[in-house]
Each structure stands twice: as C-alpha cells, then as structure tokens.
Design an enzyme around this catalytic site. Sequence first.
Site, PDB file in Angstrom:
ATOM      1  N   CYS A 109       0.859  -1.178   0.000  1.00 22.65           N
ATOM      2  CA  CYS A 109       0.000   0.000   0.000  1.00 22.65           C
ATOM      3  C   CYS A 109       0.902   1.237   0.000  1.00 22.65           C
ATOM      4  O   CYS A 109       2.061   1.176   0.422  1.00 22.65           O
ATOM      5  CB  CYS A 109      -0.887  -0.027   1.237  1.00 22.65           C
ATOM      6  SG  CYS A 109      -2.014   1.375   1.341  1.00 22.65           S
ATOM      7  N   ASP A 167       0.582   3.662   1.863  1.00 17.35           N
ATOM      8  CA  ASP A 167       0.637   4.043   3.271  1.00 17.35           C
ATOM      9  C   ASP A 167       2.081   4.114   3.790  1.00 17.35           C
ATOM     10  O   ASP A 167       2.866   3.199   3.609  1.00 17.35           O
ATOM     11  CB  ASP A 167      -0.139   2.962   4.042  1.00 17.35           C
ATOM     12  CG  ASP A 167      -0.485   3.402   5.445  1.00 17.35           C
ATOM     13  OD1 ASP A 167       0.443   3.732   6.211  1.00 17.35           O
ATOM     14  OD2 ASP A 167      -1.682   3.410   5.782  1.00 17.35           O
ATOM     15  N   HIS A 176      -2.209  -4.387   4.464  1.00 19.35           N
ATOM     16  CA  HIS A 176      -1.886  -4.134   5.873  1.00 19.35           C
ATOM     17  C   HIS A 176      -3.142  -3.989   6.703  1.00 19.35           C
ATOM     18  O   HIS A 176      -4.233  -3.762   6.178  1.00 19.35           O
ATOM     19  CB  HIS A 176      -1.004  -2.894   6.013  1.00 19.35           C
ATOM     20  CG  HIS A 176      -1.666  -1.614   5.573  1.00 19.35           C
ATOM     21  ND1 HIS A 176      -2.160  -0.694   6.454  1.00 19.35           N
ATOM     22  CD2 HIS A 176      -1.910  -1.123   4.327  1.00 19.35           C
ATOM     23  CE1 HIS A 176      -2.673   0.324   5.769  1.00 19.35           C
ATOM     24  NE2 HIS A 176      -2.547   0.086   4.478  1.00 19.35           N
ATOM     25  N   CYS A 187      -6.414  -0.130   6.313  1.00 13.96           N
ATOM     26  CA  CYS A 187      -6.079   0.513   5.047  1.00 13.96           C
ATOM     27  C   CYS A 187      -7.171   1.515   4.658  1.00 13.96           C
ATOM     28  O   CYS A 187      -8.317   1.153   4.431  1.00 13.96           O
ATOM     29  CB  CYS A 187      -5.928  -0.547   3.955  1.00 13.96           C
ATOM     30  SG  CYS A 187      -5.449   0.165   2.379  1.00 13.96           S
TER      31      CYS A 187
END
Lengths: 481, 481
Positions: free
Chosen positions: B139, B141, B206, B217
């Site tokens: 991701c 992130d 995640h 997420c």
Amino acid sequence: MQAAPAARTHSTPQPGHALVDADLNDCLHTYEQRVRGRFAAVLDVLRTLSSCQHERDFAAQAQTLALQKLGFELPTDWLANAWVAGVDMAALHAHCLFQTVAQSVQQAGFDQSCWRARMPIGPQQWRDWGYHTLDFSPCADGRLQALLPFILRTTPAPHVWVKAYAGALFDVEHDVADWTQRELERLTGAIEGGAQLDYLKVAVYHYSSSAPCEQGCAAHGSLDEQAVQAAIERLVALQMAVDNTFGLGAAPQVLLIGVDTDCDAIRIHLPDASGQIHRTRFLDSATLYRSSFGMPAAAAQQAVQQALQRHVTELGGLAAKGNEAGLLALVQAWLIANFSQIEYVNRHHAGRYAVIGHDEAFVCAGEAVPLLHLRNQFYFAHLDTVEEGAADLDVGARIFQGLNVQRGLALPVLVHFTYNARVPGARERAVQRGLRVAQAIRARFSDLAERGLLHCRVAVSERQAGSVLEWAEHAVSAAAH
Amino acid sequence: MQAAPAARTHSTPQPGHALVDADLNDCLHTYEQRVRGRFAAVLDVLRTLSSCQHERDFAAQAQTLALQKLGFELPTDWLANAWVAGVDMAALHAHCLFQTVAQSVQQAGFDQSCWRARMPIGPQQWRDWGYHTLDFSPCADGRLQALLPFILRTTPAPHVWVKAYAGALFDVEHDVADWTQRELERLTGAIEGGAQLDYLKVAVYHYSSSAPCEQGCAAHGSLDEQAVQAAIERLVALQMAVDNTFGLGAAPQVLLIGVDTDCDAIRIHLPDASGQIHRTRFLDSATLYRSSFGMPAAAAQQAVQQALQRHVTELGGLAAKGNEAGLLALVQAWLIANFSQIEYVNRHHAGRYAVIGHDEAFVCAGEAVPLLHLRNQFYFAHLDTVEEGAADLDVGARIFQGLNVQRGLALPVLVHFTYNARVPGARERAVQRGLRVAQAIRARFSDLAERGLLHCRVAVSERQAGSVLEWAEHAVSAAAH
C-alpha cells in the site's frame, strides 16, 4: 466540413502509369465515397432538421428522416424537447458523428473487402521481406489518416500499428515497451517463423509542396526541416534505448517516410551503411513516377529498382540488419504502390486535394480504430493518458476551433482503446482507461465543455477482431447530460 | 510530526528469541535514529528561526544555525525578506524536507552500510531460491515504507522493486510490461543464470491489530477483508494477463503478504496446489514467534519449518512452478527474519508503535527513492502520470490535510523518477516526465497551491547507482515562485 463526394467521371480514362492498379483505385474510390457519403448525410439531415425543428410533428419527422438517410435513430428525448428552445444541434451533430463512425466500423467488412483483396502489400509480403510488425508513427494530422490503404497500399492488420503523435514525436519509452512485448513473443515462439523476422519502426512526417509555409506540420510551425530532424532524432533515440538495454543489434529496423499532403506522394529516407538517416537524402515517389511514366510495366519496375540501387550506392550502403534484400523489396513496393495513389489523386482530386489544409470531422484519442482509414476524416492522437498526450490534443482542439467551434458546432472526441479478449479483465480495464481519459479531456477543455461545445464518447474494441465499436455505457449516459 | 528519537536504553537487554539478530537490530536502530534525527532537526531549527525571524541579524543567524544543525544553507532571499512579513514557514519547511531527503540519500552509503552487511536475505539468497526479480506492491501508506530492510530484512537492490499503490491496487498492465521486460532480459541472457530463475510478484496489504476499524487501510475503508480480497484479485489478474498472452505457465510466481502496522508482524498467504490464494489461510509470524520463543535456535528453526510444512499439507500442496523448495526457503526466511523486526518493535517501541496511525513527513510520487527506507517517513504513490495515480495521490493529500495543512504547513511532494544511464536521452526524458507530473499535481491540488500550501520538487536518480538525487532545475526555480 466534408466536401460533397465528387461524381464519378464515366468518360474514357486517360492511360496512366503502367504500374498503377486502376482496379484497386476504383475500389478505394468507391470506399471513400461510401464512407464520406455517410458523414455528408449527417450534415444534410441536420440541416433539414434545423429547418423544421419547431414544427408540431418534428420528433416523428426527424426520426423517420434519420432512419431513412442515416440508418440509425436519434435520442428521442432530445427531439421531444425541441419545441422549447430548439434542438441542441452541436450535441446532435456529435451524436450522429459517433453513430456514423460505429456504423462505418460495423460495415467495414463489406466496404473494405474490395480493396483488401487487392492490396499489393499484405501480411504475406512483409513477412517474406523479413518483418513481423510494422509500427508507424505518423503525425496526428488528419491528412495522414489514410496512410495504410491509400498512401502506402498496405493492408491494415493486427500487427500493423498506427500510433500518431503531433509532429510524429512518438513516445520512445512506450515504443520500447511495444518492441519488448513483440520481441518476447518472437523469442517464445508466439510469432510463427519469428526467428527470421524483425520489427520495423517507421516515422512519418509530412509537408505541403504547394503551400509549404502554411500547410506543413502545425506541431513544427510548418518548418519542414525541423519536422524531419525531430523524427530522425526519435528514431535514433528508440534504437539507442533498445540497443543499450538489450545489447547492440537488438534495436528494430527503422525507416523515415515523408508525405506530401497535397497529393500523397512519398519520400523514403533509408538509413545509410552507418545507420544514419539523412534529412535531405531520400527517394521521391513523384519523381520516380514521372521519370518512369509511359514505360511498359517491366521497364518501369526496372527503372525504380535501378534508382533504388543507385541511391543505396550513393548512401554508401544500407543499415538493414543483414536483410538488405528484404528492406529494399519493401521500400520498392511502397514506392511503386504509391504511384497508384498519385494517380488516384490525379484522377479523383485533380492532382491536388481541393482542401489541402485541415478538414477533419472528429478527433480520435487513445488507440487507432483499426477499421477506419480516410484522409482528413479525423485527427488522431495516440495516447494512454491526457497528461502525456496533452500537446497532441491541444493541437487537435486548435484545429477544431476553426473547423467547428467558431460556427457553433462542438469538438467531438471519440476516445477509443483496444483490449485482448484472451486476457480476462482486459476489456473492463480498457473501459476504465477510456472513461478516465474522457474525464481528463473534459477537465482540460472545460471552457468548451461548459458551453456544451465538447462531446466525448468512449468506445473499446477487441484487438484482433475489432469489428465492432462497443460503447462504454457510463460515458454515454454522462455525455447525455 | 516525527516523534523525537527515543534515547537508546543501555540497560542489560532482555534475552530474546534465539533466531533474532540483535546486532542487525542495533544497526537498524542506529540508522532509524540517524535519519529521523535529521528530520527532527528540521522542525527544531524552524521553531528556533520562528522565534527570531524579526531580529535585525536574522538572515545571518538563520544561515549559521542551518549550516550547523542541518548541514545545508537556506535560500538567502527568503531570509533577507523575512523582516517584511515574516518567513514563509511552509515554504522553508518543505525546502528543508527536500534537502534532508537528498542528504539522507547521499549519506545512505554510510548510514546503511552496517545493516546492509547483515541482511539475511540478499541477492545471493533469492537467486539461490530461484528468483531474479522481487516486485513488491505494498500500500502507499507510509507505515509500509520500511518494508524491505525492516519488516522483511531484505536487501534493497536494483531488481527488488517497490511499487506502492493505495490499497495495494497495483496496475496490472504496467506490471505485465515490467514482467515482459525482465522476461526478455532473461531469455536474451542479460540475467546471469536466468534460465533457472523466475519473477516473483508480492502484493502487500496491511491491517492494525489493535485498532482494526480505524487504522487499517484507508483505501479500503479499514475493511481488512476487502483489502485482502482486492489484493488477491490483482494477483490473479496479473497471472491471467501473462498466461493468456505468453502461454500457460509463463505467469510469474505470486505471493500475498499482510503486515500488522502496529507491530510489523507479517502474514504470508501461499498459493495452494491449484494456485488459489485464500483470504483466511496464512502463516502468521507473530504466532510462530511466540510458539518458538525460548527454544534454542536449531529447534526454533525446525519448528518454523514444520509449521510451514503442515501449512502446505493443509493447503493440499503449493503452486510453486516446480520450485517448491526455493519458494518455501524464501518464505521461511521472511518469517524468521520478521522475528527480528517483532523484537525490534518490542525493544524500541514497547511492542507497539507509539503512533499507530499516519505520521508521514512528505509524499513521494513517481518511482521509489531506492535509498530511503523508514516507516511513516513518507507516503509513496508509484505512478507514471497523475491521471492514472490520482486516487493514490488523493489519499496522500487527505492524510496531509490532517498532518500538515491544518496547522499551516504545506503538502510537500517529492516527484522522483529513475533513469538508465546507459540509455542516451533517458535522463532528459525522466526529467521531463517529472516536470509534467509536478505540473499535474499543482493542477490537481490547485486550491492548496494557490494558498502556498503545496510544495513540489522534482528529482531523478540513476537506476543502478542511484546514490544521488539530481534536482530538475526548472522545477526548483518554478517552486520558488
């Protein structure tokens, strides 16, 4: 604005060049008339509708006329509300154009069968001459959009790609990826007989012999020298990118072609022994046509062959990756095939097109519609994203400012992508890409969109079959608002 | 906002898991402190500058402080004009962040040498286990941006790619192109020993074990099930796209990994005998860590191996393309390597990060900066164009709305692309791409840009060497206005 199709002259034809295929020219002329006729009918019908849009039975009248003259219906609600403030002619015009494109694609099998059967350069020929893929990057200019069947008399086929960019400034990284995909297919045996075959990249610039300073390539400010030089630089960059990644000698064969958009004659620039393509050294089809005119076929053929040999000698040799004979055969075939096109323009357009400038009916953005081939019928910007293709679209929008917007018609943009039906999910992703591009186009030309002067429609088609344009439904309903 | 680096505890360390590399953890901790320290110093210096920005000798004071504490100078004209309306703190903050990134890249050779020498999984290992390329899509992130050296203890290297997308929703067509390029290199002998080696694609989702509904997420609304399912679907699509184009069996090996962003424990989902990856069937490193805690090293190793074998038996086999041993060895190595990371978080972050949510300092868009690896230091959107990566950037911008914009700091975006120095013109094209993306970012977030709350800088770096961030000068001068 499309010129009305000229009436076919039935007087005894003048004797032409011995190497010209008059029958093929007839087939192409019939095709041109058919397709142009469809687009001309749209304007004709819309003018009639305009004159009766406030009559009580307008909706019924309009629908009857459309079905009869165009072969498709018009959106019922648009007609039903015409009594209030008239028909939205720009929207109706764009709608009819898109329908006509779809219709022309659908009927291409029939319309094109005559000339497809007679094309001198087809898959068998270019394979015999050593090539598995022909990757053309002409300018996005509409005047080059008859490149394959008309100018080069080459069969449109799955691995003949037309990727047009304003100024023929093709994307080197994308081309490397395309080459890589085909090279992997070749090495894994997916290309039959691929061991002996190569990839050919052709950049196609253009110029206007009668109005060089006004009707040349807009992306290069009608500076021919610059257009040629820029195309050469891209070809060199592509070769270097491949050679430096996959080893010397891996790079595809390259070639540069110039088109005189007044009469469709071509220049072919061959790479010399050192691989260099020269701006001012080329073979000119119009010159060869004239010098061999009046000769019997065999002698004319021989004259072209000798001219080609002389040219190669002058160049000091040819960079053909060990396939000199194949490359020369292809180039000779293109030069001779173009004689037919020169004569086509002579006969049907008095040797020089009536409209030597822009006269496109719509913009195509994304990937080429493989079944549509007609000079000045559309402006074509090959792109994956508007972000990368913005310069190409801007040139297109500028052209349509003059052609359409000034008289109240819209900028009609057909966004088209192809997909591989064997790859699950590929169709859906192509649709998503198309919708994303359409949205980006609306954002880029929001001034037009807000005034109802941008109409954008999204279609996809299957890469191999490609016989139907499939509309992305969301886009249709969005465009209706 | 970065937490101040915790003081290193010098008390006797608790005895840990026998398979944990405490020395490697020390190296990583020193690295984390060094890099975070640089970013923390930026905030510290700016706060000091803020307090003296109206003093007469501010410019000189500021320059001295910056050189001393940060190691670089500040733009002189920004400081000289501070007496008029104060320093533009948002601009200065962004400028310092970019300089600090460049500094961290430049000093990475030194900073990372300790942990690079001790990484358990390096090029030799993954080659021995049968893979020439590791292609990770975590991701975007920030909490996943320490994936390689920290979470998986895997050496960042030229053919270990991190291509992050919001929700790990990687671009299937782009991945096919990446695979195609490597496969062609493999077949043409450009990959040493490539005949026996495969391409491994790993999607990394995640979740947050302690706050599953808030800190999961964002792209999937913290719905873990959806995040896992979406990642599986992309992996399947990638395999089908390759298999359907290049023949059954051509598709790369795939694997799914989940990361608990609270503590960096991982789950590995193996494809069963039929190739299916199951949402709820995985090996969990935290469970294995606990169950083998206290065992001697050999016994712990054996316990993990047995658990892995049991799991494969339960799955009814493994889709490993004839390389079951290699795939299992890699998976076992990652599980055990992650024990060290679990203990790292235990020791240095009390078993759970103090900030379990977002805490990034900047956004990186384009291609990963290969020498920067730190949890929550940056949000990373892998993209070629904003048009395609808009969703990923929007998530990033939303995060920085909370982190920066609300308190008057800017959204700092580092646009970064790599180029291959062996390809002439590639650097120039990478710079052009970067500038185009930066322009598109400014257009997309024009509301922020107009308020001076978007600062965008463009850099490129050489793909293999990559030891220096080279600023695209145009972008620098444009950003200064």
